[in-house]
Design a protein around this motif. Structure first.
Motif, PDB file in Angstrom:
ATOM      1  N   GLY A 110       5.575  12.456  10.842  1.00 48.49           N
ATOM      2  CA  GLY A 110       4.629  11.910   9.878  1.00 48.49           C
ATOM      3  C   GLY A 110       5.320  11.443   8.621  1.00 48.49           C
ATOM      4  O   GLY A 110       6.535  11.230   8.602  1.00 48.49           O
ATOM      5  N   LEU A 111       4.535  11.311   7.556  1.00 47.22           N
ATOM      6  CA  LEU A 111       5.106  10.869   6.280  1.00 47.22           C
ATOM      7  C   LEU A 111       4.598  11.745   5.150  1.00 47.22           C
ATOM      8  O   LEU A 111       3.569  12.416   5.256  1.00 47.22           O
ATOM      9  CB  LEU A 111       4.791   9.398   6.013  1.00 47.22           C
ATOM     10  CG  LEU A 111       3.337   8.919   5.965  1.00 47.22           C
ATOM     11  CD1 LEU A 111       2.701   9.194   4.622  1.00 47.22           C
ATOM     12  CD2 LEU A 111       3.280   7.439   6.276  1.00 47.22           C
ATOM     13  N   ARG A 112       5.356  11.747   4.065  1.00 50.36           N
ATOM     14  CA  ARG A 112       5.013  12.566   2.897  1.00 50.36           C
ATOM     15  C   ARG A 112       4.997  11.675   1.678  1.00 50.36           C
ATOM     16  O   ARG A 112       5.960  10.954   1.397  1.00 50.36           O
ATOM     17  CB  ARG A 112       6.034  13.687   2.722  1.00 50.36           C
ATOM     18  CG  ARG A 112       5.759  14.593   1.521  1.00 50.36           C
ATOM     19  CD  ARG A 112       6.812  15.673   1.426  1.00 50.36           C
ATOM     20  NE  ARG A 112       6.754  16.567   2.571  1.00 50.36           N
ATOM     21  CZ  ARG A 112       7.782  17.290   3.004  1.00 50.36           C
ATOM     22  NH1 ARG A 112       8.965  17.174   2.410  1.00 50.36           N
ATOM     23  NH2 ARG A 112       7.648  18.090   4.025  1.00 50.36           N
ATOM     24  N   ILE A 113       3.874  11.713   0.951  1.00 42.92           N
ATOM     25  CA  ILE A 113       3.708  10.933  -0.272  1.00 42.92           C
ATOM     26  C   ILE A 113       3.377  11.895  -1.403  1.00 42.92           C
ATOM     27  O   ILE A 113       2.313  12.532  -1.382  1.00 42.92           O
ATOM     28  CB  ILE A 113       2.598   9.882  -0.128  1.00 42.92           C
ATOM     29  CG1 ILE A 113       2.884   8.956   1.059  1.00 42.92           C
ATOM     30  CG2 ILE A 113       2.452   9.064  -1.414  1.00 42.92           C
ATOM     31  CD1 ILE A 113       1.752   8.009   1.362  1.00 42.92           C
TER      32      ILE A 113
ATOM     33  N   ILE B 235       9.724   1.606  10.775  1.00 44.60           N
ATOM     34  CA  ILE B 235       9.615   2.993  11.214  1.00 44.60           C
ATOM     35  C   ILE B 235       8.171   3.462  11.168  1.00 44.60           C
ATOM     36  O   ILE B 235       7.677   4.114  12.093  1.00 44.60           O
ATOM     37  CB  ILE B 235      10.515   3.893  10.347  1.00 44.60           C
ATOM     38  CG1 ILE B 235      11.986   3.528  10.558  1.00 44.60           C
ATOM     39  CG2 ILE B 235      10.272   5.368  10.651  1.00 44.60           C
ATOM     40  CD1 ILE B 235      12.938   4.302   9.680  1.00 44.60           C
ATOM     41  N   VAL B 236       7.462   3.114  10.079  1.00 44.96           N
ATOM     42  CA  VAL B 236       6.076   3.546   9.923  1.00 44.96           C
ATOM     43  C   VAL B 236       5.182   2.939  11.008  1.00 44.96           C
ATOM     44  O   VAL B 236       4.365   3.633  11.631  1.00 44.96           O
ATOM     45  CB  VAL B 236       5.550   3.185   8.520  1.00 44.96           C
ATOM     46  CG1 VAL B 236       4.044   3.315   8.454  1.00 44.96           C
ATOM     47  CG2 VAL B 236       6.184   4.078   7.463  1.00 44.96           C
ATOM     48  N   GLN B 237       5.312   1.645  11.253  1.00 43.27           N
ATOM     49  CA  GLN B 237       4.487   1.011  12.254  1.00 43.27           C
ATOM     50  C   GLN B 237       4.760   1.595  13.635  1.00 43.27           C
ATOM     51  O   GLN B 237       3.838   1.787  14.441  1.00 43.27           O
ATOM     52  CB  GLN B 237       4.743  -0.506  12.271  1.00 43.27           C
ATOM     53  CG  GLN B 237       4.349  -1.216  10.982  1.00 43.27           C
ATOM     54  CD  GLN B 237       2.838  -1.166  10.736  1.00 43.27           C
ATOM     55  OE1 GLN B 237       2.063  -0.999  11.649  1.00 43.27           O
ATOM     56  NE2 GLN B 237       2.454  -1.315   9.484  1.00 43.27           N
ATOM     57  N   ALA B 238       6.012   1.923  13.904  1.00 37.64           N
ATOM     58  CA  ALA B 238       6.324   2.554  15.192  1.00 37.64           C
ATOM     59  C   ALA B 238       5.668   3.935  15.303  1.00 37.64           C
ATOM     60  O   ALA B 238       5.183   4.312  16.370  1.00 37.64           O
ATOM     61  CB  ALA B 238       7.841   2.669  15.352  1.00 37.64           C
TER      62      ALA B 238
ATOM     63  N   ILE C 220       8.124   7.653  -0.880  1.00 41.42           N
ATOM     64  CA  ILE C 220       7.661   8.045   0.453  1.00 41.42           C
ATOM     65  C   ILE C 220       8.827   8.654   1.229  1.00 41.42           C
ATOM     66  O   ILE C 220       9.948   8.153   1.178  1.00 41.42           O
ATOM     67  CB  ILE C 220       7.093   6.835   1.223  1.00 41.42           C
ATOM     68  CG1 ILE C 220       5.843   6.305   0.524  1.00 41.42           C
ATOM     69  CG2 ILE C 220       6.764   7.199   2.664  1.00 41.42           C
ATOM     70  CD1 ILE C 220       5.230   5.117   1.215  1.00 41.42           C
ATOM     71  N   MET C 221       8.526   9.744   1.954  1.00 41.50           N
ATOM     72  CA  MET C 221       9.494  10.328   2.872  1.00 41.50           C
ATOM     73  C   MET C 221       8.900  10.288   4.274  1.00 41.50           C
ATOM     74  O   MET C 221       7.703  10.527   4.459  1.00 41.50           O
ATOM     75  CB  MET C 221       9.844  11.761   2.463  1.00 41.50           C
ATOM     76  CG  MET C 221      10.522  11.856   1.103  1.00 41.50           C
ATOM     77  SD  MET C 221      11.108  13.527   0.726  1.00 41.50           S
ATOM     78  CE  MET C 221      12.431  13.686   1.921  1.00 41.50           C
TER      79      MET C 221
END
Length: 262
Positions: free
Chosen positions: A206-209, A255-258, A200-201
């Motif tokens: 956002g995020l990249r999978i 970080i993700v939850q934030a 995961i980045m």
């Protein structure tokens, strides 16, 4: 079962590049059950066909002569020889693995598997750790614990779960890495850069999978279930990633939850 092995304490040993030795974690010794299994395997693949070959030779010789004895026993002797070769390779592999260890130093880690490698803490970009409960039909098998070290060149190293006191080893690695990794990750994230957590980045948008980008506003919920990180999207679809493929999980979740609930 043999008693659990003890971690070798730190001594005066040191490594010029890794600093003073802190502790050595060696591979666990074979217990009685595993030893008995090896004996039974040796009997099954070597002695059983060998003795049956003796019997066929004796029967053929006494009933029909030396030609029949040689013809009837030859195949079983070859099977016994093949079993001896396979069993010898298996035993040599076990002896080779018994020499494995993980040595923690003040400035890095040294791992002996097929080769011995020395890795400074600065070269490690992340650590993942998970325990999976395999199932066969309706039966629960022995839990499988896995840990990966992610390096700065994109490669990763799998730590052998048969190393003694494996959970303690992973905890000590995490405590050595966290001060280095957390400062680096937070700094890069706050600058708006992409931060890698294994598969995961993440950045501020956002995020990249696996090259699939998802903005924070398109994510409904993120949770961990049965060894998987589950990303629930707003369109009611899910993305599942094995936890073992995610490095620095605790910091990533912060970080993700934030990002999701900001």
């Amino acid at each position: 079962m043999s008693p659990p092995s003890k971690v070798t304490p730190a001594g005066n040993n040191s490594n010029p590049s890794l600093g003073k030795l802190v502790a050595i974690y060696r591979r666990r010794r074979l217990g009685w059950a595993a030893f008995c299994s090896l004996v039974l395997m040796g009997i099954a693949v070597v002695l059983a066909p060998l003795f049956y070959g003796f019997y066929r030779h004796y029967y053929g010789y006494t009933q029909h002569g030396p030609v029949a004895a040689a013809a009837w026993s030859r195949t079983w002797y070859l099977i016994a020889l093949l079993g001896l070769v396979i069993f010898s390779i298996f035993i040599l592999n076990i002896l080779k693995k018994s020499r494995q260890f993980v040595a923690l130093h003040t400035k890095g880690i040294r791992i002996r598997a097929s080769d011995t490698i020395s890795i400074p803490w600065e070269r490690i970009r992340g650590l993942s750790y998970s325990t999976v409960q395999p199932k066969f039909m309706n039966y629960h098998l022995k839990p499988c614990t896995r840990a990966l070290l992610f390096l700065d060149n994109g490669a990763f190293i799998r730590l052998d779960q048969h190393i003694q006191e494996f959970g303690s080893l992973v905890d000590r690695i995490r405590k050595s890495l966290n001060p280095i990794l957390n400062a680096r990750i937070k700094e890069n994230f706050n600058r708006g850069e992409w931060v890698s957590f294994g598969s995961i980045m993440v950045n501020q948008a956002g995020l990249r999978i696996d090259n699939l980008y998802t903005a924070w506003q398109d994510i409904h919920k993120i949770s961990i279930t049965s060894g998987f990180l589950v990303v629930e999207l707003a369109n009611q679809t899910e993305i599942r990633i094995p936890v073992v493929k995610i490095s620095n999980l605790e910091l990533m979740l912060q970080i993700v939850q934030a990002g999701v609930y900001a």
